[in-house]
Scaffold this motif. Structure first.
Motif, PDB file in Angstrom:
ATOM      1  N   ALA A 185       8.426  -3.103  79.864  1.00 45.55           N
ATOM      2  CA  ALA A 185       8.225  -1.888  79.068  1.00 45.55           C
ATOM      3  C   ALA A 185       8.565  -0.643  79.879  1.00 45.55           C
ATOM      4  CB  ALA A 185       6.779  -1.824  78.568  1.00 45.55           C
ATOM      5  N   LEU A 186       8.239  -0.648  81.176  1.00 50.30           N
ATOM      6  CA  LEU A 186       8.565   0.499  82.033  1.00 50.30           C
ATOM      7  C   LEU A 186      10.080   0.612  82.210  1.00 50.30           C
ATOM      8  CD1 LEU A 186       7.544   2.809  83.811  1.00 50.30           C
ATOM      9  CD2 LEU A 186       7.431   1.182  85.719  1.00 50.30           C
ATOM     10  N   GLU A 187      10.736  -0.515  82.395  1.00 48.84           N
ATOM     11  CA  GLU A 187      12.188  -0.495  82.590  1.00 48.84           C
ATOM     12  C   GLU A 187      12.898   0.003  81.331  1.00 48.84           C
ATOM     13  OE1 GLU A 187      15.388  -1.051  85.230  1.00 48.84           O
ATOM     14  OE2 GLU A 187      13.231  -1.229  85.583  1.00 48.84           O
ATOM     15  N   LEU A 188      12.459  -0.468  80.168  1.00 52.22           N
ATOM     16  CA  LEU A 188      13.089  -0.019  78.929  1.00 52.22           C
ATOM     17  C   LEU A 188      12.835   1.465  78.698  1.00 52.22           C
ATOM     18  CD1 LEU A 188      12.476  -2.955  76.413  1.00 52.22           C
ATOM     19  CD2 LEU A 188      14.482  -2.463  77.813  1.00 52.22           C
ATOM     20  N   ALA A 189      11.623   1.933  79.032  1.00 57.91           N
ATOM     21  CA  ALA A 189      11.338   3.361  78.879  1.00 57.91           C
ATOM     22  C   ALA A 189      12.232   4.185  79.801  1.00 57.91           C
ATOM     23  CB  ALA A 189       9.864   3.629  79.174  1.00 57.91           C
ATOM     24  N   LEU A 190      12.516   3.659  80.996  1.00 58.27           N
ATOM     25  CA  LEU A 190      13.410   4.350  81.931  1.00 58.27           C
ATOM     26  C   LEU A 190      14.807   4.465  81.344  1.00 58.27           C
ATOM     27  CD1 LEU A 190      13.785   5.542  84.798  1.00 58.27           C
ATOM     28  CD2 LEU A 190      14.368   3.226  85.561  1.00 58.27           C
ATOM     29  N   TRP A 191      15.246   3.439  80.629  1.00 59.29           N
ATOM     30  CA  TRP A 191      16.561   3.473  79.982  1.00 59.29           C
ATOM     31  C   TRP A 191      16.549   4.286  78.694  1.00 59.29           C
ATOM     32  CZ3 TRP A 191      17.547  -2.555  80.061  1.00 59.29           C
ATOM     33  CH2 TRP A 191      17.645  -2.989  81.379  1.00 59.29           C
ATOM     34  N   GLY A 192      15.367   4.602  78.192  1.00 64.48           N
ATOM     35  CA  GLY A 192      15.270   5.267  76.896  1.00 64.48           C
ATOM     36  C   GLY A 192      15.532   4.322  75.747  1.00 64.48           C
ATOM     37  N   ALA A 193      15.206   3.045  75.929  1.00 63.26           N
ATOM     38  CA  ALA A 193      15.519   2.020  74.927  1.00 63.26           C
ATOM     39  C   ALA A 193      14.249   1.401  74.369  1.00 63.26           C
ATOM     40  CB  ALA A 193      16.389   0.928  75.540  1.00 63.26           C
ATOM     41  N   GLN A 194      14.383   0.763  73.227  1.00 68.45           N
ATOM     42  CA  GLN A 194      13.340  -0.026  72.597  1.00 68.45           C
ATOM     43  C   GLN A 194      13.761  -1.495  72.595  1.00 68.45           C
ATOM     44  OE1 GLN A 194      10.344   1.122  71.585  1.00 68.45           O
ATOM     45  NE2 GLN A 194      10.960   3.159  72.304  1.00 68.45           N
ATOM     46  N   PRO A 195      12.812  -2.417  72.466  1.00 73.81           N
ATOM     47  CA  PRO A 195      13.188  -3.837  72.460  1.00 73.81           C
ATOM     48  C   PRO A 195      14.252  -4.172  71.421  1.00 73.81           C
ATOM     49  CG  PRO A 195      10.809  -3.631  72.669  1.00 73.81           C
ATOM     50  CD  PRO A 195      11.334  -2.249  72.432  1.00 73.81           C
ATOM     51  N   GLY A 196      14.215  -3.502  70.275  1.00 69.29           N
ATOM     52  CA  GLY A 196      15.200  -3.790  69.238  1.00 69.29           C
ATOM     53  C   GLY A 196      16.605  -3.355  69.585  1.00 69.29           C
ATOM     54  N   ASP A 197      16.750  -2.532  70.637  1.00 65.25           N
ATOM     55  CA  ASP A 197      18.075  -2.072  71.038  1.00 65.25           C
ATOM     56  C   ASP A 197      18.833  -3.096  71.866  1.00 65.25           C
ATOM     57  OD1 ASP A 197      17.452   0.329  69.798  1.00 65.25           O
ATOM     58  OD2 ASP A 197      16.679   1.237  71.645  1.00 65.25           O
ATOM     59  N   LEU A 198      18.139  -4.148  72.322  1.00 71.00           N
ATOM     60  CA  LEU A 198      18.771  -5.142  73.172  1.00 71.00           C
ATOM     61  C   LEU A 198      18.831  -6.481  72.459  1.00 71.00           C
ATOM     62  CD1 LEU A 198      17.114  -3.084  75.232  1.00 71.00           C
ATOM     63  CD2 LEU A 198      18.076  -4.631  76.918  1.00 71.00           C
ATOM     64  N   ALA A 199      19.829  -7.281  72.797  1.00 71.07           N
ATOM     65  CA  ALA A 199      20.022  -8.587  72.144  1.00 71.07           C
ATOM     66  C   ALA A 199      19.265  -9.657  72.929  1.00 71.07           C
ATOM     67  CB  ALA A 199      21.501  -8.921  72.073  1.00 71.07           C
ATOM     68  N   PHE A 200      17.934  -9.634  72.829  1.00 70.61           N
ATOM     69  CA  PHE A 200      17.123 -10.649  73.496  1.00 70.61           C
ATOM     70  C   PHE A 200      17.326 -12.004  72.832  1.00 70.61           C
ATOM     71  CE2 PHE A 200      14.553  -6.910  74.683  1.00 70.61           C
ATOM     72  CZ  PHE A 200      14.364  -7.176  76.035  1.00 70.61           C
ATOM     73  N   LEU A 201      17.419 -13.063  73.636  1.00 70.55           N
ATOM     74  CA  LEU A 201      17.394 -14.406  73.061  1.00 70.55           C
ATOM     75  C   LEU A 201      16.040 -14.658  72.400  1.00 70.55           C
ATOM     76  CD1 LEU A 201      19.165 -16.496  75.855  1.00 70.55           C
ATOM     77  CD2 LEU A 201      20.082 -15.846  73.629  1.00 70.55           C
ATOM     78  N   THR A 202      14.981 -14.212  73.084  1.00 72.32           N
ATOM     79  CA  THR A 202      13.627 -14.276  72.530  1.00 72.32           C
ATOM     80  C   THR A 202      13.031 -12.877  72.640  1.00 72.32           C
ATOM     81  OG1 THR A 202      13.369 -16.562  73.293  1.00 72.32           O
ATOM     82  CG2 THR A 202      11.363 -15.372  72.675  1.00 72.32           C
ATOM     83  N   PRO A 203      12.900 -12.144  71.551  1.00 71.14           N
ATOM     84  CA  PRO A 203      12.354 -10.781  71.630  1.00 71.14           C
ATOM     85  C   PRO A 203      10.893 -10.803  72.095  1.00 71.14           C
ATOM     86  CG  PRO A 203      13.426 -11.190  69.515  1.00 71.14           C
ATOM     87  CD  PRO A 203      13.297 -12.506  70.185  1.00 71.14           C
ATOM     88  N   PRO A 204      10.460  -9.767  72.791  1.00 68.41           N
ATOM     89  CA  PRO A 204       9.053  -9.705  73.199  1.00 68.41           C
ATOM     90  C   PRO A 204       8.139  -9.586  71.987  1.00 68.41           C
ATOM     91  CG  PRO A 204      10.177  -7.627  73.669  1.00 68.41           C
ATOM     92  CD  PRO A 204      11.225  -8.596  73.252  1.00 68.41           C
ATOM     93  N   ALA A 205       6.973 -10.210  72.074  1.00 64.56           N
ATOM     94  CA  ALA A 205       6.011 -10.150  70.975  1.00 64.56           C
ATOM     95  C   ALA A 205       5.517  -8.713  70.816  1.00 64.56           C
ATOM     96  CB  ALA A 205       4.835 -11.080  71.250  1.00 64.56           C
ATOM     97  N   PRO A 206       5.476  -8.183  69.584  1.00 61.46           N
ATOM     98  CA  PRO A 206       5.055  -6.789  69.386  1.00 61.46           C
ATOM     99  C   PRO A 206       3.666  -6.496  69.964  1.00 61.46           C
ATOM    100  CG  PRO A 206       6.050  -7.649  67.376  1.00 61.46           C
ATOM    101  CD  PRO A 206       5.917  -8.812  68.319  1.00 61.46           C
ATOM    102  N   GLY A 207       2.711  -7.412  69.796  1.00 63.72           N
ATOM    103  CA  GLY A 207       1.364  -7.174  70.307  1.00 63.72           C
ATOM    104  C   GLY A 207       1.337  -7.074  71.814  1.00 63.72           C
ATOM    105  N   SER A 208       2.023  -7.974  72.494  1.00 67.05           N
ATOM    106  CA  SER A 208       2.059  -7.952  73.959  1.00 67.05           C
ATOM    107  C   SER A 208       2.783  -6.712  74.468  1.00 67.05           C
ATOM    108  CB  SER A 208       2.743  -9.220  74.484  1.00 67.05           C
ATOM    109  OG  SER A 208       2.043 -10.374  74.088  1.00 67.05           O
ATOM    110  N   TYR A 209       3.850  -6.319  73.772  1.00 68.61           N
ATOM    111  CA  TYR A 209       4.607  -5.141  74.201  1.00 68.61           C
ATOM    112  C   TYR A 209       3.775  -3.877  74.013  1.00 68.61           C
ATOM    113  CZ  TYR A 209       8.722  -2.264  75.098  1.00 68.61           C
ATOM    114  OH  TYR A 209       9.606  -1.373  75.650  1.00 68.61           O
ATOM    115  N   ALA A 210       3.048  -3.791  72.906  1.00 69.72           N
ATOM    116  CA  ALA A 210       2.175  -2.628  72.677  1.00 69.72           C
ATOM    117  C   ALA A 210       1.073  -2.563  73.725  1.00 69.72           C
ATOM    118  CB  ALA A 210       1.574  -2.705  71.269  1.00 69.72           C
TER     119      ALA A 210
END
Length: 639
Positions: A185-210
């Protein structure tokens, strides 16, 4: 890259209930040793199971067999001995999943798979990772069996039946599904990105990410909109978990040994006290610590920690707050894990994040009032503390002065069954000071009592039940009246009950409380008039008394003394609905229930009169009750 055929052998029948895992696996190893040749690799979930199976195998293996454990915490020399080929003995290697993938043990021809795996799982509800022991997946079982066929044909014994194999999951969970996502989450915030902006094979769970973003906001790495702050950028530049990076950024180079220690596994052996200062002493002066402590640390781990501490110290800036104690630095990393000892003999703690934790009762720190728990097992109900450090209240107040404040607490106490009112100085979930709140506002007490009502349930008087039954009767007939079923009343307590709860504080107060006025207030004047006209509350007897009508049964019903109905020649009704009339004896016992009073006078009354005259001779029993005067008195005595 070549693999050789492996003969798979399953149990003929499932293990009986009550059979211990280590005993069953030891029996299977003994069987494999007697039926095969070559080295044996046994898969177990962890160090504890390895030690227990090792004990079970003593004296049971064929001559020439040598048992060698293999797990991550083992000294490096012993790990090399387990891996290295030998011509002098037949090796039986007891290993964790460390031996599951790329590691090749050259003289292994046999695998014994216990069918269990230990995984780290991050629990968003507790903010902690915990180890769980689970059945292996089919993919892991296949990978383990392949260890027997790396250099020649081999054999794999499995501690489960062929039928049980079908119930295994196909693959282990992806790491992103079980890991702490704070770093991501810190790395994505540094990039200014959200999980939906990247093509994850397995997206992070919304609850865990929050949950990860919540931690970063608490550390000051993100703002309220989850955008990275300058402090967050500084944390992202450090090669540490955000918690430890925050500690190093705030406490400076002096916290580098602590950061390196907390990032590494525990250097002290199992069974050592939980006190973090012992580990720090071993890191800062290994020779002196080794000379005075019965708990000898792992030298390779200590060396790794010391090397990492030097590297971190070079990248850390000087702290702006000056020198800081180890406990204060640990508090910076774990502000949600400051623990306050609960009342009682057991060393149980409530953590500032709201969770519970417990120390081993025999631990020297068991009586400590305030701690920072730096390592817990992640149990959802009550986490076991594996590492902690004592912190003084003055240090805590200096560290988190802006987060400590007084709060007025007015709440329902289920144990005491009353509203309790306190004024507490709180840091998160910790009450550092607690005082009685002597004059709480009545509306706050009433609001808290609503939780008491939900806990205790409705307190019904007979009159309130009859009123609700009348309302429900008309609602079923299509009248526009409020829903007064018990679930509906409990769901809308704030709307109808709150204004009437003044002075009600305890379960006994609620038991004595009459809810009828509050229920009547739910109806306007027109609704009350329609209710009284179509479902009156009372029947007026021939004596002029108001007899309550019970609407809770299939028919509206009244109960009254038989003599009180003398002279009544028509059957009582509510509108066009006949009442069910229960006629009582002078002693108040039912004599007759009827929905046709004239018919009763003309038929059954004669038999009732014959029976009752003998039992109650002082009371009137006229031959023709339709012309007699109603009465509740006994007959006049004759002179």
């Amino acid at each position: 890259g070549r693999s050789f055929p492996v003969d798979l052998r399953h149990l003929p029948r499932p293990l009986r209930k009550g059979v211990r895992f280590d005993a069953a696996l030891a029996d299977l190893v003994v069987q494999a040793a007697g039926e095969t040749e070559g080295g044996i690799l046994v898969f177990l979930p962890g160090e504890g199971e390895i030690r227990r199976v090792e004990g079970q195998l003593k004296g049971r293996l064929p001559a020439g067999c040598e048992v060698r454990p293999l797990y991550g915490a083992l000294p490096f020399a012993q790990q090399r001995a387990a891996i290295a080929p030998t011509d002098t003995a037949r090796k039986v290697v007891l290993a964790t999943s460390i031996a599951e993938t790329s590691l090749t043990i050259e003289d292994i021809r046999v695998v014994v798979d216990g069918g269990k795996a230990r995984r780290a799982r991050f629990d968003p509800s507790s903010g902690m990772s915990r180890l769980v022991t689970e059945p292996v997946t089919r993919a892991e079982a296949t990978q383990r069996a392949g260890r027997a066929g790396r250099v020649a044909e081999g054999t794999c014994y499995r501690l489960w039946t062929k039928g049980e194999e079908g119930a295994l999951r196909a693959y282990p969970p992806a790491e992103i599904e079980a890991a702490d996502l704070a770093g991501l989450a810190l790395e994505l915030a540094l990039w200014g990105a959200q999980p939906g902006d990247l093509a994850f094979l397995t997206p992070p769970a919304p609850g865990s990410y929050a949950e990860a973003q919540s931690l970063l906001r608490m550390l000051g790495a993100l703002d309220r909109e989850n955008r990275i702050t300058p402090h967050g950028k500084a944390l992202a530049a450090l090669p540490l978990h955000p918690r430890l990076a925050h500690m190093l950024a705030m406490a400076g180079p002096d916290a580098a040994p602590l950061a390196a220690l907390l990032a590494e596994r525990d250097p002290l052996p199992r069974g050592a006290p939980v006190d973090l200062t012992l580990r720090l002493a071993a890191v800062r002066d290994p020779k002196q610590f080794a000379g005075r402590s019965p708990h000898q640390p792992s030298r390779p781990v200590i060396e790794r920690i010391r090397a990492e501490a030097k590297r971190l110290a070079k990248s850390a800036r000087r702290a702006s707050q000056g020198a800081m104690s180890d406990a204060a630095a640990a508090g910076l990393a774990y502000p949600d894990r400051v623990g306050l000892r609960r009342k009682g003999d057991a060393p149980r703690y409530v953590l500032s994040g709201g969770k519970g934790a417990i120390l081993p009762e025999e631990d020297p720190m068991a009586g400590t009032r305030l701690i920072v728990a730096t390592d817990l097992d992640g149990d959802r109900r009550e986490a076991r503390i594996r590492q902690a450090i004592r912190i003084e209240e003055a240090e805590l107040r200096a560290l988190f002065a802006d987060q400590i404040g007084w709060q007025d607490i007015c709440e329902w106490d289920r144990r005491e069954r009353r509203v309790t009112t306190r004024q507490q100085e709180r840091f998160g979930a910790l009450a550092l000071d607690d005082r009685v709140w002597k004059d709480p506002p009545p509306d706050a007490v009433a609001q808290a009592m609503l939780d008491g009502v939900r806990d205790l349930g409705m307190s019904w008087t007979d009159a309130a039940r009859r009123f609700v039954a009348r309302v429900e009767l008309l609602r079923e007939a299509g009248e526009d009246l409020p829903d007064m079923s018990e679930p509906a009343l409990l769901d809308t307590l704030e709307d109808w009950l709150l204004p009437y709860l003044t002075g009600v504080k305890t379960a006994q107060d609620w038991k004595r409380f009459d809810i009828l006025p509050a229920l009547r207030a739910r109806l306007d004047w027109d609704q009350i008039q329609r209710l009284d006209a179509k479902a009156p509350a009372h029947f007026t007897s021939p004596l002029g008394r108001d007899i309550p009508i019970d609407y809770s049964g299939e028919h509206p019903e009244i109960s009254l003394r038989l003599q009180e109905m003398f002279g009544q020649t028509t059957h009582p009704t509510v509108g066009r609905t006949p009442l069910r009339v229960t006629l009582l004896s002078p002693a108040g016992r039912p004599v007759q229930t009827t929905m046709d009073l004239p018919g009763f006078w003309a038929s059954s009354y004669a038999d009732v009169r014959k029976d009752m005259r003998g039992r109650y001779p002082k009371h009137p029993w006229p031959e023709d009750p339709t012309v007699a005067d109603p009465t509740l008195r006994v007959k006049r005595r004759r002179d």
